[in-house]
Design a protein around this motif. Sequence first.
Motif, PDB file in Angstrom:
ATOM      1  N   GLU A  41       0.825  -1.215   0.000  1.00  0.00           N
ATOM      2  CA  GLU A  41       0.000   0.000   0.000  1.00  0.00           C
ATOM      3  C   GLU A  41       0.857   1.262   0.000  1.00  0.00           C
ATOM      4  OE1 GLU A  41      -2.677  -0.387   3.307  1.00  0.00           O
ATOM      5  OE2 GLU A  41      -3.914  -1.902   2.292  1.00  0.00           O
ATOM      6  N   ALA A  42       2.040   1.188   0.605  1.00  0.00           N
ATOM      7  CA  ALA A  42       2.918   2.350   0.671  1.00  0.00           C
ATOM      8  C   ALA A  42       3.495   2.728  -0.694  1.00  0.00           C
ATOM      9  CB  ALA A  42       4.060   2.094   1.659  1.00  0.00           C
ATOM     10  N   LEU A  43       3.414   1.826  -1.660  1.00  0.00           N
ATOM     11  CA  LEU A  43       3.953   2.105  -2.993  1.00  0.00           C
ATOM     12  C   LEU A  43       3.120   3.139  -3.745  1.00  0.00           C
ATOM     13  CD1 LEU A  43       4.869  -1.538  -4.065  1.00  0.00           C
ATOM     14  CD2 LEU A  43       6.436   0.270  -3.330  1.00  0.00           C
ATOM     15  N   HIS A  44       1.825   3.258  -3.381  1.00  0.00           N
ATOM     16  CA  HIS A  44       0.931   4.217  -4.028  1.00  0.00           C
ATOM     17  C   HIS A  44       0.086   4.861  -2.937  1.00  0.00           C
ATOM     18  CE1 HIS A  44       1.929   2.522  -7.965  1.00  0.00           C
ATOM     19  NE2 HIS A  44       1.824   1.333  -7.389  1.00  0.00           N
ATOM     20  N   ALA A  45       0.319   6.142  -2.674  1.00  0.00           N
ATOM     21  CA  ALA A  45      -0.397   6.828  -1.605  1.00  0.00           C
ATOM     22  C   ALA A  45      -1.904   6.698  -1.792  1.00  0.00           C
ATOM     23  CB  ALA A  45       0.002   8.305  -1.572  1.00  0.00           C
ATOM     24  N   GLY A  46      -2.581   6.242  -0.740  1.00  0.00           N
ATOM     25  CA  GLY A  46      -4.031   6.099  -0.806  1.00  0.00           C
ATOM     26  C   GLY A  46      -4.497   4.742  -1.287  1.00  0.00           C
ATOM     27  N   ALA A  47      -3.573   3.830  -1.596  1.00  0.00           N
ATOM     28  CA  ALA A  47      -3.961   2.498  -2.075  1.00  0.00           C
ATOM     29  C   ALA A  47      -4.539   1.678  -0.929  1.00  0.00           C
ATOM     30  CB  ALA A  47      -2.749   1.777  -2.674  1.00  0.00           C
ATOM     31  N   THR A  48      -5.431   0.743  -1.263  1.00  0.00           N
ATOM     32  CA  THR A  48      -5.981  -0.179  -0.278  1.00  0.00           C
ATOM     33  C   THR A  48      -5.892  -1.599  -0.831  1.00  0.00           C
ATOM     34  OG1 THR A  48      -7.885  -0.666   1.135  1.00  0.00           O
ATOM     35  CG2 THR A  48      -8.371   0.027  -1.110  1.00  0.00           C
ATOM     36  N   THR A  49      -5.640  -2.561   0.034  1.00  0.00           N
ATOM     37  CA  THR A  49      -5.487  -3.948  -0.412  1.00  0.00           C
ATOM     38  C   THR A  49      -6.846  -4.569  -0.700  1.00  0.00           C
ATOM     39  OG1 THR A  49      -3.451  -4.200   0.870  1.00  0.00           O
ATOM     40  CG2 THR A  49      -4.570  -6.222   0.183  1.00  0.00           C
ATOM     41  N   ALA A  50      -6.946  -5.219  -1.854  1.00  0.00           N
ATOM     42  CA  ALA A  50      -8.172  -5.922  -2.241  1.00  0.00           C
ATOM     43  C   ALA A  50      -8.032  -7.421  -2.031  1.00  0.00           C
ATOM     44  CB  ALA A  50      -8.498  -5.632  -3.707  1.00  0.00           C
ATOM     45  N   ASP A  51      -6.799  -7.940  -2.117  1.00  0.00           N
ATOM     46  CA  ASP A  51      -6.578  -9.378  -2.012  1.00  0.00           C
ATOM     47  C   ASP A  51      -5.111  -9.622  -1.663  1.00  0.00           C
ATOM     48  OD1 ASP A  51      -7.864 -12.168  -2.872  1.00  0.00           O
ATOM     49  OD2 ASP A  51      -5.807 -12.143  -3.603  1.00  0.00           O
ATOM     50  N   VAL A  52      -4.873 -10.606  -0.796  1.00  0.00           N
ATOM     51  CA  VAL A  52      -3.492 -10.937  -0.417  1.00  0.00           C
ATOM     52  C   VAL A  52      -3.432 -12.416  -0.085  1.00  0.00           C
ATOM     53  CG1 VAL A  52      -3.919 -10.244   1.983  1.00  0.00           C
ATOM     54  CG2 VAL A  52      -1.567 -10.364   1.136  1.00  0.00           C
ATOM     55  N   SER A  53      -2.337 -13.058  -0.481  1.00  0.00           N
ATOM     56  CA  SER A  53      -2.165 -14.475  -0.138  1.00  0.00           C
ATOM     57  C   SER A  53      -0.686 -14.830  -0.106  1.00  0.00           C
ATOM     58  CB  SER A  53      -2.896 -15.375  -1.141  1.00  0.00           C
ATOM     59  OG  SER A  53      -2.391 -15.176  -2.447  1.00  0.00           O
ATOM     60  N   PHE A  54      -0.366 -15.816   0.718  1.00  0.00           N
ATOM     61  CA  PHE A  54       0.996 -16.324   0.815  1.00  0.00           C
ATOM     62  C   PHE A  54       1.228 -17.323  -0.309  1.00  0.00           C
ATOM     63  CE2 PHE A  54       4.065 -19.477   2.351  1.00  0.00           C
ATOM     64  CZ  PHE A  54       5.125 -18.660   2.699  1.00  0.00           C
ATOM     65  N   ASP A  55       2.421 -17.271  -0.925  1.00  0.00           N
ATOM     66  CA  ASP A  55       2.768 -18.176  -2.017  1.00  0.00           C
ATOM     67  C   ASP A  55       4.160 -18.745  -1.748  1.00  0.00           C
ATOM     68  OD1 ASP A  55       3.332 -19.500  -4.374  1.00  0.00           O
ATOM     69  OD2 ASP A  55       2.951 -17.796  -5.686  1.00  0.00           O
ATOM     70  N   GLY A  56       4.197 -20.038  -1.405  1.00  0.00           N
ATOM     71  CA  GLY A  56       5.479 -20.679  -1.101  1.00  0.00           C
ATOM     72  C   GLY A  56       6.116 -21.344  -2.289  1.00  0.00           C
ATOM     73  N   ALA A  57       5.529 -21.206  -3.473  1.00  0.00           N
ATOM     74  CA  ALA A  57       6.045 -21.895  -4.660  1.00  0.00           C
ATOM     75  C   ALA A  57       7.372 -21.343  -5.188  1.00  0.00           C
ATOM     76  CB  ALA A  57       4.992 -21.889  -5.767  1.00  0.00           C
ATOM     77  N   PRO A  58       7.560 -20.014  -5.215  1.00  0.00           N
ATOM     78  CA  PRO A  58       8.833 -19.505  -5.746  1.00  0.00           C
ATOM     79  C   PRO A  58      10.022 -19.956  -4.898  1.00  0.00           C
ATOM     80  CG  PRO A  58       7.202 -17.743  -5.521  1.00  0.00           C
ATOM     81  CD  PRO A  58       6.658 -18.939  -4.802  1.00  0.00           C
TER      82      PRO A  58
END
Length: 201
Positions: free
Chosen positions: A74-91
């Motif tokens: 969110e800090a990358l774009h002022a005023g942004a809000t998270t819509a979806d987040v998930s952990f990915d252990g594949a990489p």
Amino acid sequence: MHAPRSWRKLLAAILVAFILPAPVYAIASSTGEPASLRNEAGDDAASDQQAVSRELALFRGSAISLSQAMAIAEALHAGATTADVSFDGAPDSPVYRVKTLHNDRIWHHAIDATTGKIVGGEAALPLKEFDAAERSNLVALKTIRQRLADAVRVAEHAASGKAISGGLIRERGRLNFAIVVMSGNDLKAVILEPPGAARRR
């Protein structure tokens, strides 16, 4: 940090705040459809269980929390809000996949779960590129006072664990936050309806 009063009231009133045992393969996504924890159709049960166990072990060992990953994105774009987040252990190095909403665009970020650094570049899609149902959820997200970060804090407290994913779902016309929390060795789904969301169809 304490949950906002409206969220605590939401839990107390049991609007739609309840904890369900979550099958290992059912992780909430922004589209409201189950997303696999690296489970692929056709794999045998032992292989599936190994993949899930590996994913959860990587998540347990992560230095960065899901909430921290959201804050970084969110800090990358002022005023942004998270819509979806998930952990990915594949990489090679586990990451959090974070989608943020900013200026009618959805930004895709990968946050290293060990260092908190941005992995790769960022990509963005305008809202008009999404199907009508998902676009409706994302537009509604802009009008809700509570944020996914608030829902994650409430869910982690309610389920006594650490959130591994979170996003939006719509059930019977109501927009909800769906958070999956790892509590001990169990995954629990916590569904929260933001106050006022029932009026936003």
